[in-house]
Motif scaffolding. Structure first.
Motif, PDB file in Angstrom:
ATOM      1  N   MET A  40       4.180  -9.977  -4.720  1.00 54.57           N
ATOM      2  CA  MET A  40       4.317  -8.608  -3.340  1.00 54.57           C
ATOM      3  C   MET A  40       3.642  -7.222  -3.259  1.00 54.57           C
ATOM      4  N   ASP A  41       3.203  -7.701  -3.948  1.00 52.46           N
ATOM      5  CA  ASP A  41       1.513  -6.157  -3.652  1.00 52.46           C
ATOM      6  C   ASP A  41       0.891  -6.953  -2.224  1.00 52.46           C
ATOM      7  N   ALA A  42       0.563  -7.724  -3.249  1.00 53.66           N
ATOM      8  CA  ALA A  42      -0.419  -9.691  -2.162  1.00 53.66           C
ATOM      9  C   ALA A  42      -0.099  -9.272  -0.888  1.00 53.66           C
ATOM     10  N   MET A  43       0.972  -9.543  -0.606  1.00 53.64           N
ATOM     11  CA  MET A  43       1.761  -9.837   0.621  1.00 53.64           C
ATOM     12  C   MET A  43       1.776  -8.413   1.406  1.00 53.64           C
ATOM     13  N   GLN A  44       1.861  -6.895   0.275  1.00 54.27           N
ATOM     14  CA  GLN A  44       2.196  -6.097   1.163  1.00 54.27           C
ATOM     15  C   GLN A  44       0.678  -5.430   1.972  1.00 54.27           C
ATOM     16  N   THR A  45      -0.507  -6.260   1.070  1.00 57.30           N
ATOM     17  CA  THR A  45      -1.973  -5.855   1.890  1.00 57.30           C
ATOM     18  C   THR A  45      -2.161  -6.477   2.787  1.00 57.30           C
ATOM     19  N   VAL A  46      -1.718  -8.028   2.598  1.00 53.41           N
ATOM     20  CA  VAL A  46      -1.423  -9.225   3.585  1.00 53.41           C
ATOM     21  C   VAL A  46      -1.124  -8.276   4.976  1.00 53.41           C
ATOM     22  N   SER A  47       0.189  -7.859   4.534  1.00 49.90           N
ATOM     23  CA  SER A  47       1.558  -6.842   6.190  1.00 49.90           C
ATOM     24  C   SER A  47       0.500  -5.969   6.661  1.00 49.90           C
ATOM     25  N   SER A  48      -0.159  -5.348   5.737  1.00 52.24           N
ATOM     26  CA  SER A  48      -0.527  -3.954   6.027  1.00 52.24           C
ATOM     27  C   SER A  48      -2.257  -4.047   7.393  1.00 52.24           C
ATOM     28  N   ILE A  49      -2.365  -5.391   6.077  1.00 51.47           N
ATOM     29  CA  ILE A  49      -3.487  -6.086   7.544  1.00 51.47           C
ATOM     30  C   ILE A  49      -2.950  -6.534   9.227  1.00 51.47           C
ATOM     31  N   CYS A  50      -1.791  -6.334   8.917  1.00 54.49           N
ATOM     32  CA  CYS A  50      -1.397  -7.195   9.825  1.00 54.49           C
ATOM     33  C   CYS A  50      -0.905  -6.648  10.956  1.00 54.49           C
ATOM     34  N   VAL A  51      -0.558  -5.865  10.225  1.00 58.72           N
ATOM     35  CA  VAL A  51       0.316  -3.998  11.384  1.00 58.72           C
ATOM     36  C   VAL A  51      -1.155  -3.650  12.225  1.00 58.72           C
ATOM     37  N   VAL A  52      -2.301  -3.697  10.681  1.00 61.57           N
ATOM     38  CA  VAL A  52      -3.075  -3.242  11.902  1.00 61.57           C
ATOM     39  C   VAL A  52      -3.879  -3.749  13.038  1.00 61.57           C
ATOM     40  N   MET A  53      -3.682  -5.417  12.599  1.00 57.44           N
ATOM     41  CA  MET A  53      -4.042  -6.348  13.745  1.00 57.44           C
ATOM     42  C   MET A  53      -3.158  -5.646  15.451  1.00 57.44           C
ATOM     43  N   LEU A  54      -2.012  -5.458  15.398  1.00 57.36           N
ATOM     44  CA  LEU A  54      -0.796  -5.322  16.535  1.00 57.36           C
ATOM     45  C   LEU A  54      -1.556  -3.945  17.223  1.00 57.36           C
ATOM     46  N   GLY A  55      -2.649  -3.441  16.703  1.00 61.08           N
ATOM     47  CA  GLY A  55      -3.898  -2.352  17.517  1.00 61.08           C
ATOM     48  C   GLY A  55      -5.256  -2.883  18.145  1.00 61.08           C
ATOM     49  N   SER A  56      -5.592  -3.891  16.820  1.00 62.65           N
ATOM     50  CA  SER A  56      -7.156  -3.908  16.598  1.00 62.65           C
ATOM     51  C   SER A  56      -7.199  -5.112  18.244  1.00 62.65           C
ATOM     52  N   LEU A  57      -6.158  -5.996  18.620  1.00 63.51           N
ATOM     53  CA  LEU A  57      -6.228  -7.486  18.976  1.00 63.51           C
ATOM     54  C   LEU A  57      -6.269  -6.461  20.552  1.00 63.51           C
ATOM     55  N   PRO A  58      -5.460  -5.676  21.146  1.00 62.25           N
ATOM     56  CA  PRO A  58      -5.092  -5.288  22.051  1.00 62.25           C
ATOM     57  C   PRO A  58      -6.722  -4.839  22.454  1.00 62.25           C
ATOM     58  N   ALA A  59      -6.700  -3.318  20.955  1.00 58.72           N
ATOM     59  CA  ALA A  59      -7.769  -2.755  21.973  1.00 58.72           C
ATOM     60  C   ALA A  59      -9.395  -3.618  21.454  1.00 58.72           C
ATOM     61  N   ALA A  60      -9.494  -4.718  21.243  1.00 55.06           N
ATOM     62  CA  ALA A  60     -10.450  -5.861  21.309  1.00 55.06           C
ATOM     63  C   ALA A  60     -10.526  -5.771  23.123  1.00 55.06           C
ATOM     64  N   LEU A  61      -9.447  -6.782  23.254  1.00 55.03           N
ATOM     65  CA  LEU A  61      -9.332  -7.001  24.987  1.00 55.03           C
ATOM     66  C   LEU A  61      -9.451  -5.747  25.503  1.00 55.03           C
ATOM     67  N   PHE A  62      -8.740  -4.750  25.289  1.00 55.66           N
ATOM     68  CA  PHE A  62      -9.245  -3.363  26.031  1.00 55.66           C
ATOM     69  C   PHE A  62     -10.645  -2.951  25.904  1.00 55.66           C
ATOM     70  N   LEU A  63     -11.755  -2.853  25.197  1.00 54.47           N
ATOM     71  CA  LEU A  63     -12.602  -2.785  25.275  1.00 54.47           C
ATOM     72  C   LEU A  63     -13.600  -3.524  25.708  1.00 54.47           C
ATOM     73  N   GLN A  64     -13.547  -5.711  25.538  1.00 58.71           N
ATOM     74  CA  GLN A  64     -14.267  -5.870  26.763  1.00 58.71           C
ATOM     75  C   GLN A  64     -14.067  -5.923  27.998  1.00 58.71           C
TER      76      GLN A  64
END
Length: 355
Positions: free
Chosen positions: A229-253
């Motif tokens: 569950m600690d490992a999944m928390q780390t993975v989940s935090s990465i995917c939450v960051v991607m909620l912003g980083s993926l749209p940001a990548a498209l905006f930057l492009q």
């Protein structure tokens, strides 16, 4: 710096969420949803490695540290086999005979070599398309070949003498030389060996995830495994960051379309590849998801660049400023020098192949 980056990602997450509600008219909502679709592949690729990392650390401490001393380097190099934010720094400091080498191997080597072995490579093979794996692995090999250039640059800036650096890095320099010779004489054999390594890595990750799941289901704890569950928390935090980083990548492009097109023409790369290079310096996963949208030359170039540059302006610089601020400058020098050397090598080999 990390606070600024996260604020930008937060704004991009709002943009993606609103576009998702409006019916994905601008494309940002699709990237927003893609972040959650990547949760499964990311967990399969990363959670098992996190679960089993304490056992690997113990094994390295008992076996590899002795061998490294025999080979004339500091045993802290064993910590460099893990990413700095996945226990690599702590292990390096624990094993170090000299604290300065613990910081060097734990931060600089861990942020490049360790990050590639325990994050970029396993996550990459989990999220990229099967047809792109050959280009991805070729880029990884080129990045590993050129990474000693960055290690030397970072070490010199930290204050180590050139001769001492070469002695301490001899093991990695020999590995890079063997990769050069192998890629020159038997490129197919080298790629086959890396595919075999990737399969072994998948087996190891699956065993770690299985052990973590069994311990959780039986309500047991072990000092040799990180709770799943600690490992999944780390993975989940990465995917939450991607909620912003993926749209940001498209905006930057879209925002930088004209300069990206000019840079692409100069390097003979399409604008998606140039965008992936910029994004990868902040966050690896969005850059990896963009590989499918670029051409073969771009896939190799981006993969090679990410070996050294991955997450420099994101997690790695934030972690280093928190635990060892004096290594921030050497870290930046090492990762950027290695990344640009890898990018140049990838572009040169592609041009040589065409000629």
């Amino acid at each position: 710096m990390n606070r600024v980056i996260m604020s930008i990602f937060a704004a991009a997450a709002v943009l993606g969420g609103l576009d998702c509600i409006a019916g994905n008219k601008k494309g940002y909502g699709e990237r927003f949803e893609e972040a959650f679709r990547l949760l499964g592949p990311t967990a399969l690729s990363m959670a098992g490695m996190i679960c089993i990392s304490p056992s690997l650390s113990l094994l390295l401490e008992k076996l590899l540290a002795v061998l490294l001393r025999f080979l004339g380097t500091d045993p802290a190099l064993a910590g460099g086999l893990f990413a700095i934010d996945m226990g690599g720094y702590q292990l390096a400091m624990q094993l170090a005979d000299v604290p300065e080498w613990g910081g060097y191997f734990g931060i600089i080597v861990g942020a490049v070599f360790g990050c590639t072995l325990t994050f970029t490579l396993p996550v990459g093979i989990g999220v990229i398309e099967e047809g792109d794996s050959g280009y991805f692995l070729k880029g990884i090999i080129l990045g590993l070949i050129t990474m000693p250039v960055g290690f030397l640059a970072g070490g010199l800036l930290f204050g180590f003498s050139p001769l001492l650096l070469v002695r301490r890095l001899a093991v990695l320099l020999v590995c890079a030389l063997l990769l050069v010779l192998g890629l020159w004489k038997r490129p197919g054999r080298v790629l086959s060996c890396f595919r075999l390594f990737v399969r072994a890595l998948k087996v190891l990750i699956t065993l770690g995830l299985t052990a973590g799941a069994v311990l959780y289901l039986l309500d047991l704890e072990s000092p040799f495994f990180t709770p799943v569950m600690d490992a999944m928390q780390t993975v989940s935090s990465i995917c939450v960051v991607m909620l912003g980083s993926l749209p940001a990548a498209l905006f930057l492009q879209r925002l930088l379309r004209v300069p990206l097109q000019k840079a692409g023409r100069l390097l003979r790369l399409d604008e998606t590849a140039v965008t992936a290079i910029l994004i990868g310096t902040v966050s690896v996963l969005p850059a990896l998801t963009m590989l499918k949208d670029t051409n073969p030359r771009g896939r190799v170039a981006v993969s090679a660049y990410l070996v050294s540059a991955a997450s420099l302006m994101g997690a790695h610089i934030a972690f280093t400023m928190g635990v060892s601020p004096d290594l921030t400058g050497p870290l930046i020098a090492a990762k950027l020098t290695g990344a640009f050397a890898a990018l140049a090598a990838a572009l040169w080999t592609d041009r040589a192949r065409q000629d």
